[in-house]
Design a protein around this motif. Structure first.
Motif, PDB file in Angstrom:
ATOM      1  N   LEU A  21      51.596  43.754  25.266  1.00  0.00           N
ATOM      2  CA  LEU A  21      50.658  42.639  25.286  1.00  0.00           C
ATOM      3  C   LEU A  21      50.706  41.843  26.589  1.00  0.00           C
ATOM      4  O   LEU A  21      49.863  40.991  26.817  1.00  0.00           O
ATOM      5  CB  LEU A  21      50.931  41.692  24.119  1.00  0.00           C
ATOM      6  CG  LEU A  21      50.762  42.292  22.731  1.00  0.00           C
ATOM      7  CD1 LEU A  21      51.136  41.255  21.676  1.00  0.00           C
ATOM      8  CD2 LEU A  21      49.347  42.791  22.524  1.00  0.00           C
ATOM      9  N   LEU A  22      51.659  42.121  27.444  1.00  0.00           N
ATOM     10  CA  LEU A  22      51.818  41.356  28.670  1.00  0.00           C
ATOM     11  C   LEU A  22      51.015  41.898  29.838  1.00  0.00           C
ATOM     12  O   LEU A  22      50.858  41.227  30.838  1.00  0.00           O
ATOM     13  CB  LEU A  22      53.293  41.296  29.065  1.00  0.00           C
ATOM     14  CG  LEU A  22      54.196  40.540  28.099  1.00  0.00           C
ATOM     15  CD1 LEU A  22      55.642  40.665  28.542  1.00  0.00           C
ATOM     16  CD2 LEU A  22      53.791  39.089  28.008  1.00  0.00           C
ATOM     17  N   GLY A  27      40.886  47.935  31.879  1.00  0.00           N
ATOM     18  CA  GLY A  27      39.924  48.955  32.253  1.00  0.00           C
ATOM     19  C   GLY A  27      38.810  48.399  33.115  1.00  0.00           C
ATOM     20  O   GLY A  27      37.881  49.119  33.456  1.00  0.00           O
ATOM     21  N   THR A  28      38.882  47.142  33.471  1.00  0.00           N
ATOM     22  CA  THR A  28      37.866  46.548  34.323  1.00  0.00           C
ATOM     23  C   THR A  28      38.389  46.430  35.741  1.00  0.00           C
ATOM     24  O   THR A  28      39.594  46.479  35.977  1.00  0.00           O
ATOM     25  CB  THR A  28      37.455  45.152  33.808  1.00  0.00           C
ATOM     26  OG1 THR A  28      38.607  44.313  33.812  1.00  0.00           O
ATOM     27  CG2 THR A  28      36.880  45.228  32.407  1.00  0.00           C
ATOM     28  N   GLU A  29      37.480  46.261  36.653  1.00  0.00           N
ATOM     29  CA  GLU A  29      37.863  46.096  38.052  1.00  0.00           C
ATOM     30  C   GLU A  29      38.588  44.764  38.252  1.00  0.00           C
ATOM     31  O   GLU A  29      38.283  43.777  37.602  1.00  0.00           O
ATOM     32  CB  GLU A  29      36.630  46.125  38.947  1.00  0.00           C
ATOM     33  CG  GLU A  29      36.033  47.501  39.110  1.00  0.00           C
ATOM     34  CD  GLU A  29      36.957  48.421  39.885  1.00  0.00           C
ATOM     35  OE1 GLU A  29      37.525  48.006  40.930  1.00  0.00           O
ATOM     36  OE2 GLU A  29      37.113  49.569  39.456  1.00  0.00           O
ATOM     37  N   VAL A  30      39.531  44.764  39.169  1.00  0.00           N
ATOM     38  CA  VAL A  30      40.234  43.542  39.540  1.00  0.00           C
ATOM     39  C   VAL A  30      39.572  43.035  40.810  1.00  0.00           C
ATOM     40  O   VAL A  30      39.495  43.744  41.808  1.00  0.00           O
ATOM     41  CB  VAL A  30      41.731  43.814  39.782  1.00  0.00           C
ATOM     42  CG1 VAL A  30      42.427  42.556  40.268  1.00  0.00           C
ATOM     43  CG2 VAL A  30      42.381  44.352  38.524  1.00  0.00           C
ATOM     44  N   SER A  31      39.091  41.812  40.773  1.00  0.00           N
ATOM     45  CA  SER A  31      38.401  41.244  41.933  1.00  0.00           C
ATOM     46  C   SER A  31      39.369  40.410  42.763  1.00  0.00           C
ATOM     47  O   SER A  31      40.411  39.966  42.267  1.00  0.00           O
ATOM     48  CB  SER A  31      37.234  40.376  41.475  1.00  0.00           C
ATOM     49  OG  SER A  31      37.719  39.185  40.883  1.00  0.00           O
ATOM     50  N   THR A  39      47.459  33.636  41.091  1.00  0.00           N
ATOM     51  CA  THR A  39      48.521  33.008  41.876  1.00  0.00           C
ATOM     52  C   THR A  39      48.493  31.490  41.774  1.00  0.00           C
ATOM     53  O   THR A  39      49.393  30.826  42.274  1.00  0.00           O
ATOM     54  CB  THR A  39      48.421  33.402  43.369  1.00  0.00           C
ATOM     55  OG1 THR A  39      47.196  32.888  43.899  1.00  0.00           O
ATOM     56  CG2 THR A  39      48.519  34.891  43.565  1.00  0.00           C
ATOM     57  N   GLY A  40      47.432  30.950  41.151  1.00  0.00           N
ATOM     58  CA  GLY A  40      47.317  29.509  41.020  1.00  0.00           C
ATOM     59  C   GLY A  40      46.732  28.842  42.248  1.00  0.00           C
ATOM     60  O   GLY A  40      46.721  27.614  42.346  1.00  0.00           O
ATOM     61  N   ARG A  41      46.225  29.637  43.166  1.00  0.00           N
ATOM     62  CA  ARG A  41      45.631  29.080  44.388  1.00  0.00           C
ATOM     63  C   ARG A  41      44.153  28.773  44.174  1.00  0.00           C
ATOM     64  O   ARG A  41      43.524  29.279  43.248  1.00  0.00           O
ATOM     65  CB  ARG A  41      45.757  30.086  45.534  1.00  0.00           C
ATOM     66  CG  ARG A  41      47.179  30.446  45.877  1.00  0.00           C
ATOM     67  CD  ARG A  41      47.213  31.518  46.931  1.00  0.00           C
ATOM     68  NE  ARG A  41      48.576  31.948  47.176  1.00  0.00           N
ATOM     69  CZ  ARG A  41      48.898  32.914  48.014  1.00  0.00           C
ATOM     70  NH1 ARG A  41      47.968  33.563  48.671  1.00  0.00           N
ATOM     71  NH2 ARG A  41      50.157  33.241  48.172  1.00  0.00           N
ATOM     72  N   GLY A  59      46.082  48.234  45.545  1.00  0.00           N
ATOM     73  CA  GLY A  59      45.172  48.623  44.477  1.00  0.00           C
ATOM     74  C   GLY A  59      45.215  47.622  43.329  1.00  0.00           C
ATOM     75  O   GLY A  59      45.810  46.549  43.441  1.00  0.00           O
ATOM     76  N   PRO A  60      44.576  47.969  42.215  1.00  0.00           N
ATOM     77  CA  PRO A  60      44.504  47.049  41.077  1.00  0.00           C
ATOM     78  C   PRO A  60      45.864  46.654  40.511  1.00  0.00           C
ATOM     79  O   PRO A  60      45.993  45.619  39.869  1.00  0.00           O
ATOM     80  CB  PRO A  60      43.701  47.824  40.032  1.00  0.00           C
ATOM     81  CG  PRO A  60      42.973  48.867  40.780  1.00  0.00           C
ATOM     82  CD  PRO A  60      43.806  49.183  41.984  1.00  0.00           C
ATOM     83  N   ALA A  61      46.899  47.447  40.768  1.00  0.00           N
ATOM     84  CA  ALA A  61      48.234  47.105  40.274  1.00  0.00           C
ATOM     85  C   ALA A  61      48.783  45.854  40.954  1.00  0.00           C
ATOM     86  O   ALA A  61      49.773  45.286  40.486  1.00  0.00           O
ATOM     87  CB  ALA A  61      49.185  48.273  40.498  1.00  0.00           C
ATOM     88  N   ALA A  62      48.142  45.403  42.024  1.00  0.00           N
ATOM     89  CA  ALA A  62      48.612  44.206  42.728  1.00  0.00           C
ATOM     90  C   ALA A  62      48.668  43.006  41.798  1.00  0.00           C
ATOM     91  O   ALA A  62      49.586  42.195  41.883  1.00  0.00           O
ATOM     92  CB  ALA A  62      47.694  43.905  43.910  1.00  0.00           C
ATOM     93  N   ILE A  63      47.714  42.918  40.887  1.00  0.00           N
ATOM     94  CA  ILE A  63      47.698  41.765  39.980  1.00  0.00           C
ATOM     95  C   ILE A  63      48.880  41.809  39.011  1.00  0.00           C
ATOM     96  O   ILE A  63      49.423  40.775  38.654  1.00  0.00           O
ATOM     97  CB  ILE A  63      46.341  41.665  39.252  1.00  0.00           C
ATOM     98  CG1 ILE A  63      46.136  40.246  38.746  1.00  0.00           C
ATOM     99  CG2 ILE A  63      46.213  42.680  38.149  1.00  0.00           C
ATOM    100  CD1 ILE A  63      44.718  39.941  38.345  1.00  0.00           C
ATOM    101  N   GLU A  64      49.304  42.992  38.624  1.00  0.00           N
ATOM    102  CA  GLU A  64      50.465  43.123  37.739  1.00  0.00           C
ATOM    103  C   GLU A  64      51.738  42.627  38.413  1.00  0.00           C
ATOM    104  O   GLU A  64      52.608  42.046  37.771  1.00  0.00           O
ATOM    105  CB  GLU A  64      50.669  44.580  37.318  1.00  0.00           C
ATOM    106  CG  GLU A  64      49.577  45.134  36.443  1.00  0.00           C
ATOM    107  CD  GLU A  64      49.594  44.543  35.046  1.00  0.00           C
ATOM    108  OE1 GLU A  64      50.635  44.018  34.621  1.00  0.00           O
ATOM    109  OE2 GLU A  64      48.564  44.615  34.384  1.00  0.00           O
TER     110      GLU A  64
END
Length: 68
Positions: A21-22, A27-31, A39-41, A59-64
């Motif tokens: 759940l974390l 499955g959507t694009e990360v913008s 990041t709270g910015r 890539g999209p894993a950056a948000i993780e």
């Protein structure tokens, strides 16, 4: 006199959230805006450019990697 028992069908508040759940991937694009906001910015041209570079590199894993 009956004593009140906690409702066992409700999740306990003292348990850790399951790992499944974390994760944020749905499955959507990360913008770039998503990356900046996580990041709270504030969304500024400078922060958006930083987020674009981060997404290009990781890539999209950056948000993780940014989430606790």
């Amino acid at each position: 006199m009956p004593t009140s028992q906690p409702d066992e069908s409700q999740p306990s508040q003292d348990r850790a959230t399951p790992d499944r759940l974390l994760h944020t991937r749905t499955g959507t694009e990360v913008s770039p805006e998503d990356v900046v906001l996580v990041t709270g910015r504030d969304i500024t041209p400078r922060n958006l450019e930083w987020a674009r570079r981060k997404l290009a590199e990781e890539g999209p894993a950056a948000i993780e990697k940014l989430l606790p």
